[in-house]
Design a protein around this motif. Structure first.
Motif, PDB file in Angstrom:
ATOM      1  N   MET A   1      22.023   6.287  -6.746  1.00  0.00           N
ATOM      2  CA  MET A   1      22.767   5.702  -5.702  1.00  0.00           C
ATOM      3  C   MET A   1      23.274   4.647  -5.582  1.00  0.00           C
ATOM      4  N   SER A   2      24.054   4.181  -4.749  1.00  0.00           N
ATOM      5  CA  SER A   2      24.757   3.038  -4.915  1.00  0.00           C
ATOM      6  C   SER A   2      24.116   2.016  -3.788  1.00  0.00           C
ATOM      7  N   GLY A   3      24.235   0.781  -3.960  1.00  0.00           N
ATOM      8  CA  GLY A   3      23.828  -0.127  -2.978  1.00  0.00           C
ATOM      9  C   GLY A   3      24.339  -0.468  -1.879  1.00  0.00           C
ATOM     10  N   THR A   4      25.861  -0.007  -1.588  1.00  0.00           N
ATOM     11  CA  THR A   4      26.704  -0.283  -0.683  1.00  0.00           C
ATOM     12  C   THR A   4      26.213   0.507   0.679  1.00  0.00           C
ATOM     13  N   VAL A   5      26.510  -0.178   1.859  1.00  0.00           N
ATOM     14  CA  VAL A   5      26.328   0.257   3.270  1.00  0.00           C
ATOM     15  C   VAL A   5      27.477   1.026   3.787  1.00  0.00           C
ATOM     16  N   ASP A   6      27.072   1.929   4.139  1.00  0.00           N
ATOM     17  CA  ASP A   6      28.126   3.088   4.760  1.00  0.00           C
ATOM     18  C   ASP A   6      28.750   2.342   6.093  1.00  0.00           C
ATOM     19  N   GLN A   7      30.260   2.125   6.010  1.00  0.00           N
ATOM     20  CA  GLN A   7      30.886   1.321   7.033  1.00  0.00           C
ATOM     21  C   GLN A   7      31.725   2.396   7.919  1.00  0.00           C
ATOM     22  N   ARG A   8      31.368   3.679   8.038  1.00  0.00           N
ATOM     23  CA  ARG A   8      32.032   4.789   8.771  1.00  0.00           C
ATOM     24  C   ARG A   8      32.040   4.276  10.174  1.00  0.00           C
ATOM     25  N   PHE A   9      30.720   3.980  10.588  1.00  0.00           N
ATOM     26  CA  PHE A   9      30.488   3.560  12.155  1.00  0.00           C
ATOM     27  C   PHE A   9      30.729   2.366  12.677  1.00  0.00           C
ATOM     28  N   ALA A  10      31.172   1.396  11.361  1.00  0.00           N
ATOM     29  CA  ALA A  10      31.097  -0.150  11.929  1.00  0.00           C
ATOM     30  C   ALA A  10      32.233  -0.330  12.885  1.00  0.00           C
ATOM     31  N   PRO A  11      32.599  -1.420  13.829  1.00  0.00           N
ATOM     32  CA  PRO A  11      33.695  -1.456  14.405  1.00  0.00           C
ATOM     33  C   PRO A  11      34.974  -2.078  13.725  1.00  0.00           C
ATOM     34  N   PRO A  12      35.963  -1.918  14.189  1.00  0.00           N
ATOM     35  CA  PRO A  12      37.171  -2.327  13.306  1.00  0.00           C
ATOM     36  C   PRO A  12      37.218  -3.603  13.287  1.00  0.00           C
ATOM     37  N   GLU A  13      37.731  -4.343  12.274  1.00  0.00           N
ATOM     38  CA  GLU A  13      37.736  -5.728  11.991  1.00  0.00           C
ATOM     39  C   GLU A  13      39.076  -6.298  12.469  1.00  0.00           C
ATOM     40  N   ALA A  14      40.218  -5.485  12.607  1.00  0.00           N
ATOM     41  CA  ALA A  14      41.314  -6.101  12.940  1.00  0.00           C
ATOM     42  C   ALA A  14      41.432  -6.342  14.663  1.00  0.00           C
ATOM     43  N   HIS A  15      42.281  -7.427  15.003  1.00  0.00           N
ATOM     44  CA  HIS A  15      42.467  -7.786  16.384  1.00  0.00           C
ATOM     45  C   HIS A  15      43.667  -6.829  16.840  1.00  0.00           C
TER      46      HIS A  15
END
Length: 72
Positions: A1-15
């Motif tokens: 397994m990788s140690g990265t966090v799943d970012q599918r549900f993270a809010p968008p970072e663009a303004h």
């Protein structure tokens, strides 16, 4: 397994900025929307009434299927 966090549900970072100012758009009020819904319903009811209650008592699906309506 990788140690990265799943970012599918993270809010968008663009303004994101609105193109049109808010002052130019005026939404319809509750009464106007109610009136439009009533008018739409009356139009739909009228079309159904015209398709069902004709002089031959034959509805649209009877005409398409070429069936006859008889009185028993």
């Amino acid at each position: 397994m990788s140690g990265t966090v799943d970012q599918r549900f993270a809010p968008p970072e663009a303004h994101v900025q609105d193109i049109a100012p808010v002052d130019t758009v005026q939404l319809a009020g509750r009464l106007i929307r109610l009136g439009a819904a009533v008018i739409d319903g009356l139009i739909a009811y009228g079309l159904v009434w015209l398709l069902i209650f004709r002089a031959s008592r034959q509805c649209l699906h009877d005409s398409i299927a070429d069936t006859k309506v008889i009185k028993l």
